[in-house]
Design a protein around this motif. Structure first.
Motif, PDB file in Angstrom:
ATOM      1  N   ASP A  31     -45.573  53.745  20.213  1.00  0.00           N
ATOM      2  CA  ASP A  31     -44.640  54.647  20.899  1.00  0.00           C
ATOM      3  C   ASP A  31     -43.787  53.887  21.911  1.00  0.00           C
ATOM      4  N   ASN A  32     -44.378  52.902  22.562  1.00  0.00           N
ATOM      5  CA  ASN A  32     -43.624  52.111  23.541  1.00  0.00           C
ATOM      6  C   ASN A  32     -42.514  51.311  22.879  1.00  0.00           C
ATOM      7  N   ILE A  33     -42.832  50.675  21.739  1.00  0.00           N
ATOM      8  CA  ILE A  33     -41.815  49.916  21.010  1.00  0.00           C
ATOM      9  C   ILE A  33     -40.719  50.852  20.488  1.00  0.00           C
ATOM     10  N   LEU A  34     -41.107  52.051  20.018  1.00  0.00           N
ATOM     11  CA  LEU A  34     -40.132  53.024  19.528  1.00  0.00           C
ATOM     12  C   LEU A  34     -39.181  53.426  20.652  1.00  0.00           C
ATOM     13  N   ALA A  35     -39.709  53.649  21.853  1.00  0.00           N
ATOM     14  CA  ALA A  35     -38.865  54.036  22.992  1.00  0.00           C
ATOM     15  C   ALA A  35     -37.897  52.917  23.348  1.00  0.00           C
ATOM     16  N   GLN A  36     -38.376  51.677  23.312  1.00  0.00           N
ATOM     17  CA  GLN A  36     -37.506  50.533  23.619  1.00  0.00           C
ATOM     18  C   GLN A  36     -36.389  50.411  22.583  1.00  0.00           C
ATOM     19  N   SER A  37     -36.720  50.600  21.337  1.00  0.00           N
ATOM     20  CA  SER A  37     -35.712  50.520  20.266  1.00  0.00           C
ATOM     21  C   SER A  37     -34.644  51.593  20.425  1.00  0.00           C
ATOM     22  N   ASN A  38     -35.088  52.810  20.710  1.00  0.00           N
ATOM     23  CA  ASN A  38     -34.117  53.907  20.902  1.00  0.00           C
ATOM     24  C   ASN A  38     -33.212  53.652  22.101  1.00  0.00           C
ATOM     25  N   ALA A  39     -33.785  53.111  23.161  1.00  0.00           N
ATOM     26  CA  ALA A  39     -32.996  52.823  24.367  1.00  0.00           C
ATOM     27  C   ALA A  39     -31.907  51.802  24.071  1.00  0.00           C
ATOM     28  N   TYR A  40     -32.253  50.741  23.320  1.00  0.00           N
ATOM     29  CA  TYR A  40     -31.248  49.721  23.011  1.00  0.00           C
ATOM     30  C   TYR A  40     -30.205  50.241  22.007  1.00  0.00           C
ATOM     31  N   ASN A  41     -30.615  51.135  21.137  1.00  0.00           N
ATOM     32  CA  ASN A  41     -29.625  51.756  20.239  1.00  0.00           C
ATOM     33  C   ASN A  41     -28.575  52.524  21.041  1.00  0.00           C
ATOM     34  N   ALA A  42     -29.048  53.233  22.056  1.00  0.00           N
ATOM     35  CA  ALA A  42     -28.117  53.973  22.912  1.00  0.00           C
ATOM     36  C   ALA A  42     -27.215  53.014  23.684  1.00  0.00           C
ATOM     37  N   GLN A  43     -27.781  51.914  24.146  1.00  0.00           N
ATOM     38  CA  GLN A  43     -26.963  50.927  24.857  1.00  0.00           C
ATOM     39  C   GLN A  43     -25.910  50.310  23.941  1.00  0.00           C
ATOM     40  N   VAL A  44     -26.275  50.135  22.670  1.00  0.00           N
ATOM     41  CA  VAL A  44     -25.295  49.597  21.708  1.00  0.00           C
ATOM     42  C   VAL A  44     -24.100  50.551  21.567  1.00  0.00           C
ATOM     43  N   GLU A  45     -24.410  51.839  21.476  1.00  0.00           N
ATOM     44  CA  GLU A  45     -23.319  52.814  21.353  1.00  0.00           C
ATOM     45  C   GLU A  45     -22.432  52.801  22.595  1.00  0.00           C
ATOM     46  N   SER A  46     -23.039  52.730  23.770  1.00  0.00           N
ATOM     47  CA  SER A  46     -22.283  52.695  25.017  1.00  0.00           C
ATOM     48  C   SER A  46     -21.436  51.427  25.111  1.00  0.00           C
ATOM     49  N   ALA A  47     -22.049  50.294  24.763  1.00  0.00           N
ATOM     50  CA  ALA A  47     -21.330  49.019  24.820  1.00  0.00           C
ATOM     51  C   ALA A  47     -20.196  48.980  23.799  1.00  0.00           C
ATOM     52  N   THR A  48     -20.431  49.608  22.643  1.00  0.00           N
ATOM     53  CA  THR A  48     -19.375  49.666  21.618  1.00  0.00           C
ATOM     54  C   THR A  48     -18.181  50.464  22.130  1.00  0.00           C
ATOM     55  N   SER A  49     -18.459  51.594  22.765  1.00  0.00           N
ATOM     56  CA  SER A  49     -17.371  52.412  23.321  1.00  0.00           C
ATOM     57  C   SER A  49     -16.616  51.659  24.407  1.00  0.00           C
ATOM     58  N   ALA A  50     -17.346  50.947  25.257  1.00  0.00           N
ATOM     59  CA  ALA A  50     -16.708  50.179  26.330  1.00  0.00           C
ATOM     60  C   ALA A  50     -15.825  49.075  25.762  1.00  0.00           C
ATOM     61  N   TYR A  51     -16.323  48.440  24.693  1.00  0.00           N
ATOM     62  CA  TYR A  51     -15.544  47.363  24.075  1.00  0.00           C
ATOM     63  C   TYR A  51     -14.268  47.913  23.433  1.00  0.00           C
ATOM     64  N   ARG A  52     -14.398  49.065  22.752  1.00  0.00           N
ATOM     65  CA  ARG A  52     -13.219  49.668  22.122  1.00  0.00           C
ATOM     66  C   ARG A  52     -12.191  50.104  23.168  1.00  0.00           C
ATOM     67  N   ASP A  53     -12.688  50.616  24.308  1.00  0.00           N
ATOM     68  CA  ASP A  53     -11.778  51.013  25.377  1.00  0.00           C
ATOM     69  C   ASP A  53     -11.057  49.795  25.950  1.00  0.00           C
ATOM     70  N   ALA A  54     -11.786  48.686  26.086  1.00  0.00           N
ATOM     71  CA  ALA A  54     -11.169  47.450  26.585  1.00  0.00           C
ATOM     72  C   ALA A  54     -10.126  46.935  25.597  1.00  0.00           C
ATOM     73  N   GLN A  55     -10.439  47.052  24.303  1.00  0.00           N
ATOM     74  CA  GLN A  55      -9.470  46.639  23.287  1.00  0.00           C
ATOM     75  C   GLN A  55      -8.219  47.529  23.320  1.00  0.00           C
ATOM     76  N   ARG A  56      -8.434  48.852  23.549  1.00  0.00           N
ATOM     77  CA  ARG A  56      -7.309  49.782  23.629  1.00  0.00           C
ATOM     78  C   ARG A  56      -6.387  49.418  24.790  1.00  0.00           C
ATOM     79  N   ASN A  57      -6.998  49.147  25.948  1.00  0.00           N
ATOM     80  CA  ASN A  57      -6.191  48.761  27.106  1.00  0.00           C
ATOM     81  C   ASN A  57      -5.473  47.439  26.869  1.00  0.00           C
ATOM     82  N   LEU A  58      -6.151  46.519  26.174  1.00  0.00           N
ATOM     83  CA  LEU A  58      -5.514  45.239  25.855  1.00  0.00           C
ATOM     84  C   LEU A  58      -4.316  45.458  24.929  1.00  0.00           C
TER      85      LEU A  58
END
Length: 402
Positions: A146-173
């Motif tokens: 369960d601990n490993i599952l929680a860590q995996s889900n947390a990083y998946n969410a961070q990937v989505e957030s980081a992807t959005s931030a990167y796309r926003d930075a590309q848009r501004n560029l």
């Protein structure tokens, strides 16, 4: 002796009677001449019609199909301009550059952060796969899985957030390259290179599309109703011609393809629009001129000789006459000429009306006129008068003989 006296008396009476008749006839003729002199001689004819295509001239304005204000969508200093004022540009063409370094750094940072969390997410995905097999064989406790599952889900969410931030930075560029949204001609540059711009700076410049062009015009609602009546279709597209403010007629024809859904209460007009091809860029945004709009079908229009019209400060007019030959001044509107020197009349007359065609300068409205479409010969008139006198003399001689 008595018989001779009777004859003499009869002759005297006959002569007196003849003198009285001649005097009465002369008086009658003089009165007739007086009446004829007071009633001016004119010619008249019945108003006929001709089957023609109706057209109306209306003041108009040239309007670009697209008028786009070019704005800055990020903050920064304007570093480059890639066009000259008045250039024709294509959609997607770069017009300005806003300093890109800051936005490039932000994009690089966002990409690095995305790569970092993505690698962590990949690691925990692999760990989750292993722990899933181990927990199934009871080699590890369920809590560890369960601990490993929680860590995996947390990083998946961070990937989505980081992807959005990167796309926003590309848009501004991407916004550091200010591009033309449509094809058209560029106007005056309102902000020059070296100035700091922001999303609140206003227009950098404007672009007006040039092909095709719109021409809008406000048509009298009564005239538009006439067009609808003739064509039998409110939504019909009609041929339109344009004459510019310089008086030059535009060579290409347009099509009236839009009408507004209301009539302006203050002016009594309805707004229409025509689309014109403009391959040589001759039509310019904002130009004023005149459009001529044509009906699709033909209509019967009253026609009159040009000699039947006169003009004063109030307009063009004719004289109509009733069954008693009483003239009336009627103002008319014309809509062009025919090939045989006649006016096409759009308002004021109907088929079957009688109008005066010559002798107009003698006419006084309300006072009777004499219709002389076929002039009478004076010799013929004298011959008729002599014939009447001869008949009277023969009757007198017949009475004396009796």
């Amino acid at each position: 002796m008595r018989k001779k006296i009777i004859i003499i008396v009869s002759v005297i009476i006959a002569l007196i009677l003849m003198r009285f008749i001649i005097s009465a006839f002369t008086h009658f003729n003089n009165e007739k001449k007086t009446r004829q002199m007071s009633a001016p001689a004119v010619t008249a004819e019945i108003v006929d019609t001709q089957n023609v295509t109706r057209h109306y001239d209306v003041n108009a304005r040239v309007v670009a199909k697209y008028r786009v204000e070019v704005l800055a969508r990020i903050n920064g200093y304007l570093t480059k301009s890639y066009f000259k004022e008045g250039d024709y540009v294509k959609a997607g063409q770069v017009l300005f550059e806003i300093e890109p370094q800051e936005y490039q750094y932000a994009a690089n940072k966002a990409k690095a952060n995305l790569d970092n969390v993505q690698s962590q997410s990949d690691y925990y995905k692999k760990q989750l796969s292993r722990y899933k097999e181990l927990v199934a064989q009871d080699y590890i406790a369920k809590s560890e899985y369960d601990n490993i599952l929680a860590q995996s889900n947390a990083y998946n969410a961070q990937v989505e957030s980081a992807t959005s931030a990167y796309r926003d930075a590309q848009r501004n560029l991407a916004y550091t390259k200010v591009k033309a949204p449509v094809d058209g001609r560029v106007g005056i540059i309102d902000v020059t290179v070296g100035n700091y711009v922001s999303i609140n700076s206003g227009d950098l410049t404007t672009i007006n599309s040039s092909d095709p062009m719109y021409i809008t015009f406000a048509m009298n609602s009564r005239d538009y109703s006439e067009l609808v009546r003739i064509d039998g279709d409110k939504g019909a597209n009609r041929v339109v011609e344009y004459t510019s403010s310089t008086g030059k007629k535009y060579e290409l024809k347009g099509v009236q393809d839009f009408y507004d859904n209301k009539i302006d209460e203050s002016t009594g007009t309805i707004t229409l629009r025509a689309t014109f091809p403009n391959p040589n860029d001759e039509l310019i945004q904002g130009d004023f001129g005149i459009v001529t709009i044509y009906s699709n079908l033909k209509d019967n229009i009253p026609v009159i000789p040009q000699t039947a019209t006169m003009e004063n400060q109030q307009g063009v007019y004719v004289y109509t006459i009733d069954e008693n030959n009483i003239p009336k001044l009627v103002y008319i509107k014309t809509m062009g000429q025919t090939g045989d020197n006649k006016w096409l009349v759009s308002e004021g007359l109907n088929a079957g009306d009688r109008i005066i065609t010559s002798g107009l300068h003698k006419v006084i409205p309300g006072q009777a006129v004499k219709i002389v479409n076929t002039p009478v010969d004076n010799n013929t008139h004298k011959a008729k008068k002599a014939g009447i006198l001869t008949k009277l003399l023969k009757k007198v001689v017949g009475l004396i003989k009796k």
